[in-house]
Design a protein around this motif. Structure first.
Motif, PDB file in Angstrom:
ATOM      1  N   ASP A 116      36.765 -34.169  44.432  1.00 10.53           N
ATOM      2  CA  ASP A 116      37.431 -33.815  43.201  1.00 10.53           C
ATOM      3  C   ASP A 116      37.248 -32.346  42.971  1.00 10.53           C
ATOM      4  OD1 ASP A 116      38.261 -36.195  42.456  1.00 10.53           O
ATOM      5  OD2 ASP A 116      36.565 -36.555  41.442  1.00 10.53           O
ATOM      6  N   VAL A 117      36.161 -31.671  43.155  1.00  9.36           N
ATOM      7  CA  VAL A 117      35.776 -30.263  42.791  1.00  9.36           C
ATOM      8  C   VAL A 117      36.679 -29.366  43.884  1.00  9.36           C
ATOM      9  CG1 VAL A 117      34.223 -28.301  43.268  1.00  9.36           C
ATOM     10  CG2 VAL A 117      33.445 -30.326  42.043  1.00  9.36           C
ATOM     11  N   ILE A 118      37.005 -29.754  45.074  1.00  9.60           N
ATOM     12  CA  ILE A 118      37.777 -29.314  46.152  1.00  9.60           C
ATOM     13  C   ILE A 118      39.234 -29.057  45.670  1.00  9.60           C
ATOM     14  CG2 ILE A 118      38.843 -29.271  48.493  1.00  9.60           C
ATOM     15  CD1 ILE A 118      35.793 -30.381  49.187  1.00  9.60           C
ATOM     16  N   TYR A 119      39.510 -30.177  45.178  1.00 11.09           N
ATOM     17  CA  TYR A 119      40.922 -30.444  44.607  1.00 11.09           C
ATOM     18  C   TYR A 119      41.390 -29.672  43.231  1.00 11.09           C
ATOM     19  CZ  TYR A 119      45.589 -32.580  43.227  1.00 11.09           C
ATOM     20  OH  TYR A 119      46.782 -32.562  43.033  1.00 11.09           O
ATOM     21  N   ASN A 120      40.541 -29.712  42.515  1.00 14.19           N
ATOM     22  CA  ASN A 120      40.574 -28.850  41.165  1.00 14.19           C
ATOM     23  C   ASN A 120      40.490 -27.296  41.610  1.00 14.19           C
ATOM     24  OD1 ASN A 120      40.744 -31.251  39.831  1.00 14.19           O
ATOM     25  ND2 ASN A 120      38.622 -31.527  39.211  1.00 14.19           N
ATOM     26  N   ILE A 121      39.570 -26.966  42.331  1.00 14.63           N
ATOM     27  CA  ILE A 121      39.395 -25.430  42.469  1.00 14.63           C
ATOM     28  C   ILE A 121      40.760 -24.886  43.324  1.00 14.63           C
ATOM     29  CG2 ILE A 121      38.076 -23.606  43.768  1.00 14.63           C
ATOM     30  CD1 ILE A 121      35.455 -25.188  43.109  1.00 14.63           C
ATOM     31  N   THR A 122      41.029 -25.641  44.381  1.00 11.04           N
ATOM     32  CA  THR A 122      42.189 -25.529  45.165  1.00 11.04           C
ATOM     33  C   THR A 122      43.622 -25.134  44.442  1.00 11.04           C
ATOM     34  OG1 THR A 122      41.244 -26.556  47.199  1.00 11.04           O
ATOM     35  CG2 THR A 122      43.699 -25.819  47.352  1.00 11.04           C
ATOM     36  N   SER A 123      43.822 -26.315  43.549  1.00  8.92           N
ATOM     37  CA  SER A 123      45.083 -26.290  42.710  1.00  8.92           C
ATOM     38  C   SER A 123      44.993 -25.037  41.717  1.00  8.92           C
ATOM     39  CB  SER A 123      45.059 -27.865  42.038  1.00  8.92           C
ATOM     40  OG  SER A 123      46.265 -27.715  41.189  1.00  8.92           O
ATOM     41  N   ASN A 124      43.956 -24.923  41.054  1.00 12.04           N
ATOM     42  CA  ASN A 124      43.925 -23.964  40.301  1.00 12.04           C
ATOM     43  C   ASN A 124      43.870 -22.624  40.686  1.00 12.04           C
ATOM     44  OD1 ASN A 124      43.168 -24.618  37.170  1.00 12.04           O
ATOM     45  ND2 ASN A 124      42.025 -26.268  38.614  1.00 12.04           N
ATOM     46  N   TYR A 125      43.414 -22.388  42.079  1.00 13.78           N
ATOM     47  CA  TYR A 125      43.398 -21.200  42.868  1.00 13.78           C
ATOM     48  C   TYR A 125      44.900 -20.924  43.265  1.00 13.78           C
ATOM     49  CZ  TYR A 125      42.448 -17.736  46.586  1.00 13.78           C
ATOM     50  OH  TYR A 125      42.264 -16.681  47.187  1.00 13.78           O
ATOM     51  N   TYR A 126      45.790 -21.782  43.445  1.00 11.16           N
ATOM     52  CA  TYR A 126      46.994 -21.772  43.731  1.00 11.16           C
ATOM     53  C   TYR A 126      47.878 -21.262  42.395  1.00 11.16           C
ATOM     54  CZ  TYR A 126      46.491 -24.217  48.129  1.00 11.16           C
ATOM     55  OH  TYR A 126      46.055 -24.560  49.407  1.00 11.16           O
ATOM     56  N   GLN A 127      47.422 -21.932  41.378  1.00  8.05           N
ATOM     57  CA  GLN A 127      48.300 -21.382  40.169  1.00  8.05           C
ATOM     58  C   GLN A 127      47.935 -19.913  39.634  1.00  8.05           C
ATOM     59  OE1 GLN A 127      50.106 -23.163  38.115  1.00  8.05           O
ATOM     60  NE2 GLN A 127      50.026 -24.910  39.748  1.00  8.05           N
ATOM     61  N   VAL A 128      46.530 -19.653  39.832  1.00 10.34           N
ATOM     62  CA  VAL A 128      46.236 -18.057  39.689  1.00 10.34           C
ATOM     63  C   VAL A 128      46.898 -17.097  40.350  1.00 10.34           C
ATOM     64  CG1 VAL A 128      44.407 -16.170  39.581  1.00 10.34           C
ATOM     65  CG2 VAL A 128      43.841 -18.462  38.665  1.00 10.34           C
ATOM     66  N   PHE A 129      47.134 -17.708  41.819  1.00 12.32           N
ATOM     67  CA  PHE A 129      47.749 -16.771  42.844  1.00 12.32           C
ATOM     68  C   PHE A 129      49.139 -16.579  42.592  1.00 12.32           C
ATOM     69  CE2 PHE A 129      49.901 -15.927  46.946  1.00 12.32           C
ATOM     70  CZ  PHE A 129      48.953 -14.808  47.264  1.00 12.32           C
ATOM     71  N   VAL A 130      49.769 -17.613  42.219  1.00 10.10           N
ATOM     72  CA  VAL A 130      51.313 -17.518  41.778  1.00 10.10           C
ATOM     73  C   VAL A 130      51.582 -16.661  40.691  1.00 10.10           C
ATOM     74  CG1 VAL A 130      51.586 -19.715  40.395  1.00 10.10           C
ATOM     75  CG2 VAL A 130      53.377 -18.843  41.886  1.00 10.10           C
ATOM     76  N   THR A 131      50.832 -16.926  39.596  1.00  8.28           N
ATOM     77  CA  THR A 131      50.843 -15.948  38.469  1.00  8.28           C
ATOM     78  C   THR A 131      50.811 -14.492  38.678  1.00  8.28           C
ATOM     79  OG1 THR A 131      48.528 -16.349  37.732  1.00  8.28           O
ATOM     80  CG2 THR A 131      50.215 -17.741  36.800  1.00  8.28           C
ATOM     81  N   GLN A 132      49.738 -14.228  39.794  1.00  2.36           N
ATOM     82  CA  GLN A 132      49.618 -12.739  40.016  1.00  2.36           C
ATOM     83  C   GLN A 132      50.918 -12.080  40.744  1.00  2.36           C
ATOM     84  OE1 GLN A 132      46.087 -12.971  42.249  1.00  2.36           O
ATOM     85  NE2 GLN A 132      44.474 -12.527  40.671  1.00  2.36           N
ATOM     86  N   GLN A 133      51.418 -12.848  41.628  1.00  2.00           N
ATOM     87  CA  GLN A 133      52.508 -12.592  42.453  1.00  2.00           C
ATOM     88  C   GLN A 133      53.642 -12.668  41.507  1.00  2.00           C
ATOM     89  OE1 GLN A 133      52.123 -11.719  45.542  1.00  2.00           O
ATOM     90  NE2 GLN A 133      49.917 -12.534  45.054  1.00  2.00           N
ATOM     91  N   GLN A 134      53.888 -13.349  40.583  1.00  3.11           N
ATOM     92  CA  GLN A 134      54.820 -13.224  39.338  1.00  3.11           C
ATOM     93  C   GLN A 134      54.825 -11.662  38.682  1.00  3.11           C
ATOM     94  OE1 GLN A 134      54.721 -16.799  37.397  1.00  3.11           O
ATOM     95  NE2 GLN A 134      55.926 -17.851  38.527  1.00  3.11           N
ATOM     96  N   ILE A 135      53.423 -11.583  38.470  1.00  2.00           N
ATOM     97  CA  ILE A 135      53.232 -10.329  37.594  1.00  2.00           C
ATOM     98  C   ILE A 135      53.462  -9.145  38.432  1.00  2.00           C
ATOM     99  CG2 ILE A 135      51.505  -8.785  36.949  1.00  2.00           C
ATOM    100  CD1 ILE A 135      49.962 -11.272  35.932  1.00  2.00           C
ATOM    101  N   GLY A 136      53.320  -9.179  39.863  1.00  4.37           N
ATOM    102  CA  GLY A 136      53.765  -8.171  40.707  1.00  4.37           C
ATOM    103  C   GLY A 136      55.058  -7.903  40.664  1.00  4.37           C
TER     104      GLY A 136
END
Length: 451
Positions: A150-170
């Motif tokens: 559960d920890v692996i799934y939640n961290i990975t999913s949230n990591y992807y969300q942060v990454f995509v917002t960073q790319q959108q900001i760029g």
């Protein structure tokens, strides 16, 4: 005097900056984490991991407790009493004389120390309790593994969300910069009467719209980053920087495996629970069987203590040992009702397990369909980015040559930005689809170990 004033100005400027530096030193230094680093941190620091570890130790102690019930039980009891009013009794006339005789039972002060030991020889219920130790410990270990997944799934999913917002900001910032350059040129052209003011206004509206989108994206990034730090067990005040640059340049490796419900932790947990429930049914049935145990006791009591100074003198010992047999005969059908309830519980859990297997199969099939759809989207969006970039470059060149209008340049620019955004989203969706597929196959720990 002027030198003093100058020194005062220097100190007045230096002191605030010094305070600012001290405040900055109290803020935790930024940390740069890849996805694997985030998972390592979360698996060590998230609270549910420690809770699961405590559950493993609890299961170990429960095993010791179950075993202890079949070991010798020894206790020592001591009493020291002051009989402020002793009981009296009467011996009928004719026994010791023609008149009834009154006598006192006991003594005013009395001390009694008794040691008692029992040893169970046969108790089917206790033996089944010891037999349940292993599946109970296995269940605790499975719960820990489920927590890790559960920890692996939640961290990975949230990591992807942060990454995509960073790319959108760029992308938005890049678009703002290019639009600002266009605005600067248009302002000169408008002031010189080369273009209509509406052309400048139209571009300014586009700039303001992009600025609003950037503000929303930055807010989304903060929210996503806070969720990620929570899932990692990281303090919210810690500054976290993501450093995975390969997400946009390297497609995730995809392995289509066969579905097997037995590989899922949730399935294994349910199977272990079924085994424990079956043992519980056997324990209830064992209540019909006799139990046999060994008992022994030894004690000492003082005699003739009529005064308090004789309370711990003149002791006389006593003791006994023997077998204790308990044969249940009739309990008002209570145990029969417990057996029927437990059988219904077992039937319910077995039916629930069948439903769960169907749900696991559905999740796997959906994950496969999702990953195929995501792969197609990535390929299409990648082609669209290249085409949109080519259109933008040609339109910009034609605009400089005077053969295209400004509106054509803005349209091409928006199309290029939208194509890049769609490509980033589809790529992250592909990563998320792969994560869902790993979860549906029970391979999240393998996914973590291969990072």
């Amino acid at each position: 005097m002027k030198r003093l004033i100058a020194l005062g100005l220097v100190f007045s400027l230096a002191l605030p900056s010094l305070g600012w530096a001290q405040a900055q030193s109290q803020v935790p230094a930024p940390v740069s984490f890849r996805l694997k680093d985030c998972l390592d941190y979360g698996l060590k620091n998230f609270g549910s991991i420690r809770i699961a570890q405590n559950q493993i130790e609890t299961a170990n102690q429960q095993a010791r407790q179950a075993l202890g019930q079949y070991l010798p039980q020894v206790s020592v009891t001591g009493t020291s009493v002051n009989n402020i009013k002793l009981q009296q009794s009467v011996i009928p006339a004719g026994v010791f004389g023609p008149e009834p005789q009154v006598f006192i039972i006991g003594q005013k002060f009395q001390t009694n120390v008794t040691a008692q030991a029992t040893q169970t020889i046969f108790d089917r219920s206790l033996l089944l309790g010891i037999k349940a130790n292993k599946p109970n410990q296995q269940l605790a270990a499975l719960n820990t593994r489920q927590t890790q997944e559960d920890v692996i799934y939640n961290i990975t999913s949230n990591y992807y969300q942060v990454f995509v917002t960073q790319q959108q900001i760029g992308l938005l910032r890049d678009n703002l910069q290019r639009t600002q350059q266009v605005l600067n040129i248009l302002k000169l052209q408008r002031d010189n009467g080369v273009i209509q003011p509406v052309d400048y206004t139209r571009t300014e509206v586009s700039y303001n719209s992009t600025q609003s989108q950037l503000t929303l994206a930055e807010n989304d990034q903060n929210l996503a980053m806070n969720r990620l730090k929570y899932q990692m067990g990281m303090p919210q005040e810690q500054t976290l920087v993501l450093s995975d640059s390969t997400l946009l340049t390297q497609l995730p490796s995809l392995e289509q495996g066969e579905f097997s419900a037995a590989n899922l932790v949730s399935f294994q947990q349910a199977e272990t629970n079924l085994h424990l429930q079956e043992l519980q049914l056997q324990r209830i049935k064992a209540g019909y069987l006799p139990t046999l145990g060994l008992t022994a006791n030894y004690g000492t009591v003082n005699l003739g203590a009529q005064t308090i100074d004789k309370l711990f003198t003149n002791f006389v010992g006593f003791g006994s040992f023997g077998l204790r047999l308990n044969v249940p005969i009739f309990d008002g059908f209570q145990r029969d009702a417990q057996i029927k309830q437990q059988r219904l519980t077992l039937l319910t859990q077995k039916e629930q397990q069948k439903l769960n297997v169907s749900a696991y199969r559905l999740q796997f099939n959906n994950a496969q369909s999702q990953i195929q759809r995501a792969q197609t989207s990535v390929q299409n969006d990648d082609r669209n980015v290249k085409l949109a970039q080519e259109v933008y470059n040609i339109t910009t060149l034609q605009y400089k040559q005077g053969t295209k209008l400004l509106s054509d340049v803005l349209t091409a620019d928006n199309s290029y930005r939208e194509a890049r955004t769609n490509y980033i989203n589809s790529l992250i969706n592909l990563y998320q689809a792969r994560l869902d597929l790993e979860q549906s196959q029970g391979k999240l720990l393998t996914f973590y170990n291969q990072l």
